[in-house]
Scaffold this active site. Structure first.
Site, PDB file in Angstrom:
ATOM      1  N   HIS A  42      42.994  34.738 -43.947  1.00 39.88           N
ATOM      2  CA  HIS A  42      43.580  35.954 -44.515  1.00 39.88           C
ATOM      3  C   HIS A  42      44.203  36.874 -43.450  1.00 39.88           C
ATOM      4  O   HIS A  42      44.993  37.740 -43.767  1.00 39.88           O
ATOM      5  CB  HIS A  42      42.567  36.709 -45.382  1.00 39.88           C
ATOM      6  CG  HIS A  42      41.625  37.581 -44.603  1.00 39.88           C
ATOM      7  ND1 HIS A  42      40.512  37.084 -43.961  1.00 39.88           N
ATOM      8  CD2 HIS A  42      41.648  38.902 -44.332  1.00 39.88           C
ATOM      9  CE1 HIS A  42      39.890  38.085 -43.353  1.00 39.88           C
ATOM     10  NE2 HIS A  42      40.568  39.205 -43.557  1.00 39.88           N
ATOM     11  N   HIS A  48      40.297  33.327 -37.317  1.00 42.42           N
ATOM     12  CA  HIS A  48      41.099  34.551 -37.171  1.00 42.42           C
ATOM     13  C   HIS A  48      41.582  34.793 -35.732  1.00 42.42           C
ATOM     14  O   HIS A  48      42.754  35.011 -35.484  1.00 42.42           O
ATOM     15  CB  HIS A  48      40.300  35.774 -37.621  1.00 42.42           C
ATOM     16  CG  HIS A  48      39.780  35.673 -39.020  1.00 42.42           C
ATOM     17  ND1 HIS A  48      40.457  35.039 -40.025  1.00 42.42           N
ATOM     18  CD2 HIS A  48      38.627  36.131 -39.587  1.00 42.42           C
ATOM     19  CE1 HIS A  48      39.758  35.114 -41.155  1.00 42.42           C
ATOM     20  NE2 HIS A  48      38.641  35.766 -40.907  1.00 42.42           N
TER      21      HIS A  48
HETATM   22  C1  BG6 Z   1      36.164  37.672 -42.845  1.00 46.77           C
HETATM   23  C2  BG6 Z   1      34.788  37.586 -42.259  1.00 46.77           C
HETATM   24  O1  BG6 Z   1      36.787  36.418 -42.804  1.00 46.77           O
HETATM   25  O2  BG6 Z   1      36.924  38.618 -42.118  1.00 46.77           O
HETATM   26  C3  BG6 Z   1      34.126  38.946 -42.292  1.00 46.77           C
HETATM   27  O3  BG6 Z   1      33.997  36.658 -42.995  1.00 46.77           O
HETATM   28  C4  BG6 Z   1      34.991  39.986 -41.617  1.00 46.77           C
HETATM   29  O4  BG6 Z   1      32.855  38.907 -41.666  1.00 46.77           O
HETATM   30  C5  BG6 Z   1      36.414  39.935 -42.165  1.00 46.77           C
HETATM   31  O5  BG6 Z   1      34.427  41.255 -41.848  1.00 46.77           O
HETATM   32  C6  BG6 Z   1      37.330  40.843 -41.380  1.00 46.77           C
HETATM   33  O6  BG6 Z   1      38.542  40.931 -42.041  1.00 46.77           O
HETATM   34  P1  BG6 Z   1      39.347  42.295 -42.099  1.00 46.77           P
HETATM   35  O7  BG6 Z   1      40.591  41.948 -42.860  1.00 46.77           O
HETATM   36  O8  BG6 Z   1      38.459  43.287 -42.773  1.00 46.77           O
HETATM   37  O9  BG6 Z   1      39.615  42.655 -40.695  1.00 46.77           O
END
Ligand code: BG6
Length: 477
Positions: A171, A233
């Site tokens: 994401h 990520h």
């Molecule tokens: C998710 C993780 O994929 O990404 C979470 O499982 C994390 O632990 C999150 O908090 C962070 O995403 P964002 O978009 O809030 O920075």
């Protein structure tokens, strides 16, 4: 209204439609796409879950996070139906087979243990057969828990679907400013000209969060910060910063460059890694219990909630330039950023000035919150002496654009519907990420993370990791 074309009509089949992801992120994103005129009026949503419910029940649940956008929601509502079923039961797939015609997207918003079994059943029941329309499979993270399990899951899915049918979600790639990295780099001669080991000293990639593990103890204690954030990520951010220019925005061109650079990451030796675990404290304005006192976390857990790494990217462009990565929960601020530190200039000219310590050039790509691009330069302080001080050339997205309220899933869902895989992970990227962190997964089966108080910047050992190289982390603010 967006200038982009409407996506073709399809049935969006969501496995796990009563879950958190569907209501918190997917439905609001679908409503935003509808509002922006990007969906075909015939697009429908079929939500599957094992519990007793009906169309009204699912609609009620999916509405919970939709804010404003009443007209778009009303248009959606009528196109949502519920199907009760057990993901492991052949009868469910028979029903789907009888019901579905034309284009369909199967979105696995389920626990990861179902990814393989559902993919397999969709395949064996012929639901992935594209004879009368496209059939696509969207897989959420975590994709595997280590190299071996990721390879096994890829092999299992790929024995029932083509790579072009599989959309592995990360994401982070749905975030506007993440997509902007490509433009910042390749759309500007100024940046790309100095984007290499001749001019760049080191790179920092940070994803700091104030949130603690909270109610996610069960998932998190088995996962930890490394698996949760790094091979996916943070490596996607690294790939965007470090990849060679692709020839086009064609998905395969972009994904091949990313896969190449991820494959060039040296498997990380444990001595270049630090793990941390938060103690009780205050983060994000809230009192946070120690990680080990979190519900559903083992009292003797050795799961890490923080990681800092020194990563080597062995390409001609990056040889000798360390990439420092860090991420953690319950930290002092929410801050996702990439900092490119440029080399010092020769000091000869400035050796007799009052501060021969020149402020270094830095380019900061602020991803969240407060999306921004900042270039830090040295300027002369007005006055009779040549005194250098840092100055910022700063661009804040919010000053120029209306970023509106977005979940990040809008682009991803739209791209699935139009068949653009650029923002999705290919099998080799996923496996490359796991391969790089596998030595740490192995080493961290024993030993303990270093403590840090909730609300801090992480354990002291993370500062020592950079101090060893004569460097310091950029402030988390
Ligand atoms: C998710 C993780 O994929 O990404 C979470 O499982 C994390 O632990 C999150 O908090 C962070 O995403 P964002 O978009 O809030 O920075």
């Amino acid at each position: 209204m967006s200038e982009a074309p409407r996506a073709p009509a399809a049935t969006l089949v969501i496995f796990g439609a009563m879950g958190d992801l569907a209501s918190r992120l997917l439905m609001p994103a679908l409503v935003h796409l509808e509002r922006d005129g990007l969906l075909d009026g015939e697009t429908t949503l079929l939500g599957i879950s094992h519990g007793e419910s009906d169309d009204a029940g699912l609609r009620e649940k999916l509405k919970s996070f939709v804010e404003g956008d009443e007209a778009a929601w009303r248009r959606w509502e009528q196109r949502i139906t519920y199907l009760r079923g057990d993901f492991g039961d052949d009868a469910l797939y028979d029903t789907l087979k009888a019901q579905l015609q034309g284009n369909a997207v199967f979105y696995l918003a389920t626990a990861p243990s179902f990814f393989g079994p559902i993919g397999e059943k969709l395949g064996t029941s012929g639901l992935l057969d594209e004879a009368d329309g496209f059939r696509r499979l969207v897989v959420e993270k975590p994709f595997g828990t280590d190299l071996e399990s990721a390879q096994a899951l890829n092999a299992r899915l790929l024995s029932h679907a083509e790579e072009t049918q599989i959309y592995r979600i990360d994401h982070f790639l749905g975030k506007e400013t993440v997509q902007n990295i490509t433009v910042a780099r390749f759309g500007n001669a100024l940046t790309e000209a100095v984007w290499n080991n001749r001019y760049v000293d080191h790179v920092e990639i940070t994803a700091a969060e104030t949130v603690s593990v909270g109610t996610r103890g069960k998932f998190y204690d088995e996962t930890g910060a490394l698996r949760d954030m790094v091979p996916n990520h943070l490596f996607q951010l690294l790939a965007l910063v470090a990849m060679e220019p692709p020839n086009s925005f064609d998905a395969e061109a972009v994904r091949s460059e990313k896969a190449k650079v991820i494959a060039a990451v040296t498997p990380i030796p444990p001595e270049d890694a630090v793990r941390g675990r938060y103690l009780a404290g205050e983060a994000g304005g809230k009192a946070v219990p120690a990680y080990r006192d979190t519900p559903d976390v083992a009292a003797d857990s050795r799961t890490e909630t923080y990681v800092a790494l020194k990563v080597a990217v062995e390409t001609w462009r990056w040889h000798g330039v360390p990439f420092y990565l860090r991420t953690g929960k319950a930290m002092t601020a929410r801050d996702t950023e990439i900092v490119i530190h440029f080399r010092e200039v020769p000091r000869t000219l400035f050796r007799n000035t009052p501060n021969s310590e020149l402020p270094p050039n830095r380019l900061i790509l602020q991803i969240q919150p407060n999306e921004a691009l900042t270039m830090e330069m040295a300027v002369k302080e007005p006055g009779p002496l040549v005194k250098m001080v840092p100055a910022s050339l700063a661009f804040a997205y919010a000053d120029a654009f209306d970023l509106g309220h977005r979940t990040g899933y809008e682009t991803l869902l739209y791209d699935v519907l139009i068949g653009d895989q650029s923002l999705f992970q290919r099998a080799d990227q996923i496996e490359g990420g796991w391969r790089a962190v596998q030595p740490l997964l192995d080493a961290w089966r024993s030993g303990e993370p270093d403590d840090y108080p909730a609300g801090s910047t992480g354990p002291q050992s993370a500062d020592a990791l950079l101090a060893r190289d004569g460097r310091k982390w950029h402030d988390i603010t």
